[in-house]
Design a protein around this motif. Structure first.
Motif, mmCIF file in Angstrom:
data_model
loop_
_atom_site.group_PDB
_atom_site.id
_atom_site.type_symbol
_atom_site.label_atom_id
_atom_site.label_comp_id
_atom_site.label_asym_id
_atom_site.label_seq_id
_atom_site.Cartn_x
_atom_site.Cartn_y
_atom_site.Cartn_z
ATOM 1 N N PHE A 112 0.834 -1.201 0.000
ATOM 2 C CA PHE A 112 0.000 0.000 0.000
ATOM 3 C C PHE A 112 0.874 1.259 0.000
ATOM 4 O O PHE A 112 0.606 2.217 -0.729
ATOM 5 C CB PHE A 112 -0.923 -0.009 1.228
ATOM 6 N N TRP A 113 1.949 1.229 0.790
ATOM 7 C CA TRP A 113 2.838 2.392 0.860
ATOM 8 C C TRP A 113 3.605 2.593 -0.441
ATOM 9 O O TRP A 113 3.862 3.727 -0.837
ATOM 10 C CB TRP A 113 3.799 2.245 2.050
ATOM 11 N N VAL A 114 4.009 1.520 -1.085
ATOM 12 C CA VAL A 114 4.720 1.662 -2.358
ATOM 13 C C VAL A 114 3.886 2.484 -3.326
ATOM 14 O O VAL A 114 4.380 3.416 -3.967
ATOM 15 C CB VAL A 114 5.045 0.276 -2.962
ATOM 16 N N ASN A 115 2.615 2.145 -3.452
ATOM 17 C CA ASN A 115 1.747 2.838 -4.406
ATOM 18 C C ASN A 115 1.398 4.247 -3.954
ATOM 19 O O ASN A 115 1.418 5.182 -4.753
ATOM 20 C CB ASN A 115 0.465 2.019 -4.619
ATOM 21 N N SER A 116 1.102 4.419 -2.665
ATOM 22 C CA SER A 116 0.678 5.735 -2.202
ATOM 23 C C SER A 116 1.837 6.717 -2.119
ATOM 24 O O SER A 116 1.708 7.884 -2.511
ATOM 25 C CB SER A 116 -0.010 5.617 -0.842
ATOM 26 N N LYS A 117 2.994 6.280 -1.622
ATOM 27 C CA LYS A 117 4.132 7.185 -1.460
ATOM 28 C C LYS A 117 4.789 7.531 -2.794
ATOM 29 O O LYS A 117 5.316 8.634 -2.964
ATOM 30 C CB LYS A 117 5.164 6.585 -0.506
ATOM 31 N N LEU A 118 4.774 6.597 -3.725
ATOM 32 C CA LEU A 118 5.392 6.876 -5.028
ATOM 33 C C LEU A 118 4.653 7.998 -5.741
ATOM 34 O O LEU A 118 5.273 8.814 -6.434
ATOM 35 C CB LEU A 118 5.393 5.609 -5.881
ATOM 36 N N THR A 119 3.339 8.074 -5.561
ATOM 37 C CA THR A 119 2.566 9.131 -6.208
ATOM 38 C C THR A 119 2.819 10.496 -5.578
ATOM 39 O O THR A 119 2.482 11.526 -6.177
ATOM 40 C CB THR A 119 1.062 8.816 -6.134
ATOM 41 N N GLU A 120 3.402 10.526 -4.369
ATOM 42 C CA GLU A 120 3.718 11.801 -3.722
ATOM 43 C C GLU A 120 4.967 12.445 -4.312
ATOM 44 O O GLU A 120 5.258 13.600 -4.036
ATOM 45 C CB GLU A 120 3.916 11.589 -2.223
ATOM 46 N N THR A 121 5.725 11.675 -5.096
ATOM 47 C CA THR A 121 6.938 12.189 -5.721
ATOM 48 C C THR A 121 6.754 12.183 -7.248
ATOM 49 O O THR A 121 5.735 11.737 -7.763
ATOM 50 C CB THR A 121 8.152 11.312 -5.369
ATOM 51 N N SER A 122 7.749 12.672 -7.943
ATOM 52 C CA SER A 122 7.745 12.606 -9.413
ATOM 53 C C SER A 122 8.655 11.489 -9.900
ATOM 54 O O SER A 122 9.132 11.524 -11.036
ATOM 55 C CB SER A 122 8.199 13.949 -9.999
ATOM 56 N N ALA A 123 8.879 10.472 -9.035
ATOM 57 C CA ALA A 123 9.779 9.371 -9.396
ATOM 58 C C ALA A 123 9.234 8.539 -10.547
ATOM 59 O O ALA A 123 9.995 7.833 -11.218
ATOM 60 C CB ALA A 123 10.027 8.478 -8.176
ATOM 61 N N GLY A 124 7.925 8.589 -10.765
ATOM 62 C CA GLY A 124 7.350 7.844 -11.874
ATOM 63 C C GLY A 124 7.339 8.596 -13.183
ATOM 64 O O GLY A 124 6.905 8.051 -14.206
ATOM 65 N N ASP A 125 7.851 9.833 -13.184
ATOM 66 C CA ASP A 125 7.880 10.637 -14.406
ATOM 67 C C ASP A 125 8.972 10.149 -15.359
ATOM 68 O O ASP A 125 9.913 9.454 -14.941
ATOM 69 C CB ASP A 125 8.126 12.107 -14.073
ATOM 70 N N PRO A 126 8.904 10.511 -16.634
ATOM 71 C CA PRO A 126 9.968 10.152 -17.583
ATOM 72 C C PRO A 126 11.310 10.719 -17.131
ATOM 73 O O PRO A 126 11.376 11.717 -16.407
ATOM 74 C CB PRO A 126 9.502 10.788 -18.890
ATOM 75 N N PRO A 127 12.415 10.093 -17.550
ATOM 76 C CA PRO A 127 13.751 10.550 -17.140
ATOM 77 C C PRO A 127 14.022 11.994 -17.538
ATOM 78 O O PRO A 127 13.522 12.492 -18.546
ATOM 79 C CB PRO A 127 14.686 9.590 -17.882
ATOM 80 N N SER A 128 14.808 12.674 -16.696
ATOM 81 C CA SER A 128 15.203 14.051 -16.954
ATOM 82 C C SER A 128 16.592 14.273 -16.352
ATOM 83 O O SER A 128 17.226 13.331 -15.868
ATOM 84 C CB SER A 128 14.188 15.028 -16.347
ATOM 85 N N THR A 129 17.059 15.508 -16.365
ATOM 86 C CA THR A 129 18.400 15.817 -15.871
ATOM 87 C C THR A 129 18.563 15.420 -14.413
ATOM 88 O O THR A 129 19.596 14.864 -14.013
ATOM 89 C CB THR A 129 18.689 17.321 -16.027
ATOM 90 N N TYR A 130 17.569 15.682 -13.600
ATOM 91 C CA TYR A 130 17.656 15.386 -12.175
ATOM 92 C C TYR A 130 16.883 14.123 -11.792
ATOM 93 O O TYR A 130 16.600 13.899 -10.625
ATOM 94 C CB TYR A 130 17.126 16.583 -11.365
ATOM 95 N N HIS A 131 16.553 13.336 -12.807
ATOM 96 C CA HIS A 131 15.814 12.098 -12.550
ATOM 97 C C HIS A 131 16.141 11.125 -13.678
ATOM 98 O O HIS A 131 15.414 11.010 -14.658
ATOM 99 C CB HIS A 131 14.314 12.393 -12.491
ATOM 100 N N ARG A 132 17.266 10.409 -13.515
ATOM 101 C CA ARG A 132 17.817 9.652 -14.644
ATOM 102 C C ARG A 132 17.001 8.415 -14.997
ATOM 103 O O ARG A 132 16.921 8.023 -16.164
ATOM 104 C CB ARG A 132 19.261 9.257 -14.339
#
Length: 338
Positions: free
Chosen positions: A206-226
């Protein structure tokens, strides 16, 4: 005259498999062995961040040593972390391998499967622990070597996204899926300094799904998120859930099914509270094919000879095929040297 009563038939208990017996014992043991989860998470994070990369190549027996594990839990956690940071080669490989919760092969269907178990399709790739702390993210595979060192959108995972105390860290149990350069999260050990060792698998998912949505870690890669992070779809072990995990479409290549007991804590090492199932439908690594995609008449298998003479595969966990006599091994090595 009434007929004599029929003799009472002795009650016969249903047979309990060895795996089920060990599942019951594991559930009892985890409630009696509530370690200091925060200290354990801190020690693991420290080791993941600081332990030097061990030299590759050395393969050593990785059989679970219960006595050794009990001693490790009995020592001061800080001492364990300090000792782990000094490990090299096969010792480091063995230590890191024991920090991950590993499944047993499913040999029977557990009772109450539909109500007490989760199932999901395991992504194909490298199993690793990912830690984000103090503006940096590091992933380490089971032999302790660094897979990637990169900025991420995980808490404190990049210099741009430092929030909260500098000592705050997160630890994720992931599989790196190379085709789409994505870390698939299959479990969560710690989030923003809050340890989840003693939380049930149901709560951790439950925490994996809920906490991941609180960040932009699921967004496409970028300079500060490889690299992108994604949670795997988790299902109840109902007929519909099993069908979806087994034959449903996924964004990744499947490598079998993983079953998690809902009440299981995160236990380092091999545990009967997590199970793995593989066949030709849900895994591409069950049987070899030739360059034309056809199954040859003979299957070739590479086995590892362990120190106790057992011959095992490189599966996770390994499958024991047999054993060799020590005298035969010594003779074989001696003749090879000649």
């Amino acid at each position: 005259m009434a007929p004599p009563p029929e003799p009472r038939r002795p009650y016969k208990r249903p047979a309990i498999s060895d795996q089920q017996r060990r599942r019951d014992l594991a559930l009892q043991a985890q409630s009696a062995r509530r370690a200091d989860a925060q200290a354990r998470a801190r020690a693991l994070a420290s080791s993941l961040l600081t332990t030097p990369t061990p030299p590759a190549a050395t393969h050593r027996h990785e059989e679970e040593d219960e006595h050794e594990e009990e001693e490790e839990h009995g020592h001061n956690i800080a001492d364990v972390a300090a000792a782990a940071s000094k490990l090299r080669s096969s010792d480091a490989r063995r230590w890191f391998a024991r920090q991950i919760m590993l499944p047993e092969w499913m040999v029977d269907a557990p009772p109450h499967l539909a109500s007490d178990w989760h199932v999901f399709a395991r992504p194909s790739g490298k199993r690793c622990l990912v830690v984000s702390s103090n503006g940096m993210t590091i992933s380490r595979v089971r032999n302790g070597s660094i897979l990637h060192r990169f900025p991420s959108a995980l808490p404190n995972g990049s210099k741009r996204d430092i929030s909260g105390p500098a000592s705050s860290y997160s630890i994720l149990d992931c599989i790196f899926h190379e085709p789409d350069q994505t870390y698939y999260i299959i479990d969560m050990i710690c989030w923003r300094g809050y340890p989840l060792y003693d939380c049930t698998a149901e709560f951790r998912f439950f925490w994996v799904n809920s906490k991941l949505t609180e960040t932009s870690a699921g967004d496409p890669p970028s300079t500060y998120h490889r690299y992108r992070f994604r949670a795997v779809p988790i299902y109840e072990c109902t007929l519909e859930g099993l069908q979806a995990a087994y034959s449903g479409s996924t964004s990744y290549v499947k490598d079998g099914l993983l079953f998690y007991n809902k009440h299981a804590h995160y236990q380092a090492g091999i545990t009967p509270l997590t199970l793995v199932w593989k066949d030709e439908t849900c895994s591409q690594y069950v049987i070899d094919t030739d360059s034309k995609g056809e199954v040859p008449n003979e299957q070739h298998l590479v086995l590892e000879l362990q120190e106790d003479g057992k011959l095992v595969t490189s599966d996770d966990p390994p499958v024991v095929f047999g054993s060799l006599d020590k005298e035969f091994i010594q003779k074989g090595i001696f003749s090879a040297l000649l």
